[in-house]
Design a protein around this motif. Structure first.
Motif, short mmCIF file in Angstrom:
data_model
loop_
_atom_site.label_atom_id
_atom_site.label_comp_id
_atom_site.label_asym_id
_atom_site.label_seq_id
_atom_site.Cartn_x
_atom_site.Cartn_y
_atom_site.Cartn_z
N ALA A 160 43.46 38.06 27.94
CA ALA A 160 43.17 39.23 27.17
C ALA A 160 42.39 39.96 28.38
N LEU A 161 43.11 41.68 28.55
CA LEU A 161 43.20 42.55 29.64
C LEU A 161 42.24 43.14 29.50
N LEU A 162 41.03 44.57 29.36
CA LEU A 162 41.10 45.72 29.29
C LEU A 162 40.72 46.78 30.52
N PRO A 163 41.45 47.69 30.16
CA PRO A 163 41.14 48.16 31.93
C PRO A 163 39.75 48.21 32.22
N GLU B 67 33.90 42.89 45.11
CA GLU B 67 33.07 43.38 44.82
C GLU B 67 34.66 44.84 44.47
N PRO B 68 34.21 46.11 44.71
CA PRO B 68 34.97 47.32 43.80
C PRO B 68 36.10 47.28 44.80
N GLU B 69 35.68 47.12 46.24
CA GLU B 69 37.01 47.59 46.87
C GLU B 69 37.95 46.60 47.18
N ALA B 70 37.44 45.59 47.46
CA ALA B 70 38.32 44.34 46.82
C ALA B 70 38.96 44.06 45.55
N ALA B 71 39.07 44.57 44.36
CA ALA B 71 39.57 43.93 42.93
C ALA B 71 41.01 44.45 43.24
N PRO B 72 41.76 43.30 43.14
CA PRO B 72 43.36 43.62 42.83
C PRO B 72 44.17 44.19 42.02
N SER B 73 43.45 44.75 41.02
CA SER B 73 44.34 45.37 40.07
C SER B 73 42.62 45.98 39.65
N ARG B 74 42.71 47.14 38.26
CA ARG B 74 41.87 47.92 37.33
C ARG B 74 42.10 47.06 36.34
N PHE B 75 41.91 46.26 36.23
CA PHE B 75 42.09 45.34 34.80
C PHE B 75 40.82 44.18 35.04
N GLY B 76 40.18 44.27 33.92
CA GLY B 76 39.28 42.38 33.90
C GLY B 76 39.90 41.96 32.49
N ALA B 77 39.84 40.51 32.81
CA ALA B 77 39.53 39.59 32.09
C ALA B 77 38.76 39.16 31.17
N PHE B 78 38.54 39.32 30.01
CA PHE B 78 37.74 38.58 28.81
C PHE B 78 37.88 39.11 27.67
N GLY B 79 37.87 38.26 26.57
CA GLY B 79 37.76 39.08 25.30
C GLY B 79 38.89 37.58 24.55
N ARG C 204 38.86 49.35 20.73
CA ARG C 204 37.79 49.11 21.83
C ARG C 204 36.94 47.48 21.68
N TRP C 205 36.25 47.37 23.07
CA TRP C 205 35.83 46.16 22.89
C TRP C 205 34.56 45.87 22.64
N TYR C 206 33.60 45.32 21.92
CA TYR C 206 31.67 45.02 22.26
C TYR C 206 31.30 43.76 22.28
N ASP C 207 30.44 43.72 23.39
CA ASP C 207 30.42 42.82 23.87
C ASP C 207 28.57 42.76 22.62
N THR C 208 28.58 41.67 22.82
CA THR C 208 27.36 41.46 21.94
C THR C 208 25.66 39.96 22.72
N GLY C 209 26.43 39.85 23.92
CA GLY C 209 25.85 39.03 24.30
C GLY C 209 24.66 39.46 24.93
#
Length: 302
Positions: A162-165, A198-210, A260-265
């Motif tokens: 699962a990916l989100l921008p 680090e932001p300058e080394a990120a290979p894409s504009r997505f994050g894997a979570f969810g 929309r994703w909401y973290d509750t942790g």
């Protein structure tokens, strides 16, 4: 391999340390979002997505989770006798939800890390694909997040993340996928994850979570990680490490989730999730907006 997915695992054995002391006696999965504990939102999403076998992996101090989903005929009878039909129906509906999801519970055993509860749960699943969703994530979406992941698996018959921008400045908080190809409708072929770059080394504009769909190849990698852990007794067993290892020899995909994703942790995100849910409620939303306006006006005039 099965054409679709009927099983899901919810790892719920964590300590909830970021929410202490709130979670000292109450499991983090049982903290409320609106009028439901957060884990119930996850279960409802799975049942709405066609999942018929849910395994919740718990630790020894999580009995409140079982109590919440367990039928309570005596309570229902008392509520009906008192004329509280709406509440009786609500209690019965939660038990019916557990029945439709065929919830079973398993106690976690093995090395620390989020791969261990998954491996505990899938030992008897054969070659079926499995959804893994975390109990401290809440997704608000027209099409449930779990259903979006199932559809991606049905297109690919491969593991799915699962990916989100994400904003590039947030890359250091997430696993960031290396994208090989964009296939349309948010489906991406990925070759692995870079953990917290680090932001300058990120290979894409997505994050894997969810959440994830995992297959037997990923399970084999989890078994290998666990075998090595018992040899050396160092580190932790992570699901993302197993997916990365599998990606070196087999195809892995990512599905950009619409919603929309909401973290509750953690405390701040938990409050945001609570507030967002309340604002969306037809009765409580106008009340809270009015209160916020009154407080803002009072601050301006004081």
């Amino acid at each position: 391999m099965s054409a679709t997915i009927r099983r899901a695992v919810i790892p719920a054995a964590g300590l909830g340390s970021r929410l202490l002391p709130l979670t000292k006696a109450t499991p983090k999965e049982m903290l409320p979002i609106g009028d439901k504990p957060v884990i119930e939102h996850t279960v409802r999403e799975l049942v709405a997505s066609g999942i018929t076998d849910i395994t919740i992996v718990v630790s020894g101090d999580k009995s409140l989770i079982q109590e919440h989903f367990r039928p309570n005929p005596a309570l229902v009878e008392q509520l009906r006798a008192d004329g509280k039909t709406v509440f009786a129906d609500a209690v019965e509906e939660v038990a019916d939800l557990a029945r439709r999801g065929h919830i079973t519970y398993l106690y976690q055993q093995g090395p620390y890390g989020n791969g261990t509860p998954v491996l505990n749960a899938v030992r008897n699943f054969g070659e079926e694909p499995v959804l893994v969703l975390w109990p401290d994530d809440v997704f608000v979406a027209e099409v449930p997040r779990a259903q979006q992941l199932v559809r991606a698996y049905e297109r690919t018959s491969c593991p799915v993340l699962a990916l989100l921008p994400i904003d590039p400045s947030e890359a250091a908080r997430y696993g960031v996928p290396q994208v090989k190809e964009e296939l349309g409708d948010g489906l991406l072929r990925v070759t692995g994850l870079v953990e917290k770059p680090e932001p300058e080394a990120a290979p894409s504009r997505f994050g894997a979570f969810g959440g994830y769909v995992i297959t037997t190849g990923v399970v084999e990698e989890l078994r290998e990680q666990t075998r090595r852990w018992y040899q050396h007794r160092t580190g932790e067993v992570y699901l993302t490490d197993a997916i990365n290892a599998y990606a070196a020899r087999g195809p892995v995909f990512g599905q950009v989730i619409q919603g929309r994703w909401y973290d509750t942790g953690n405390p701040g995100d938990y409050l945001v999730a609570q507030f967002a849910h309340a604002l969306a409620h037809p009765e409580y939303g106008p009340l809270l907006r009015g209160m916020a306006r009154d407080l803002d006006l009072a601050d301006r005039t004081s």
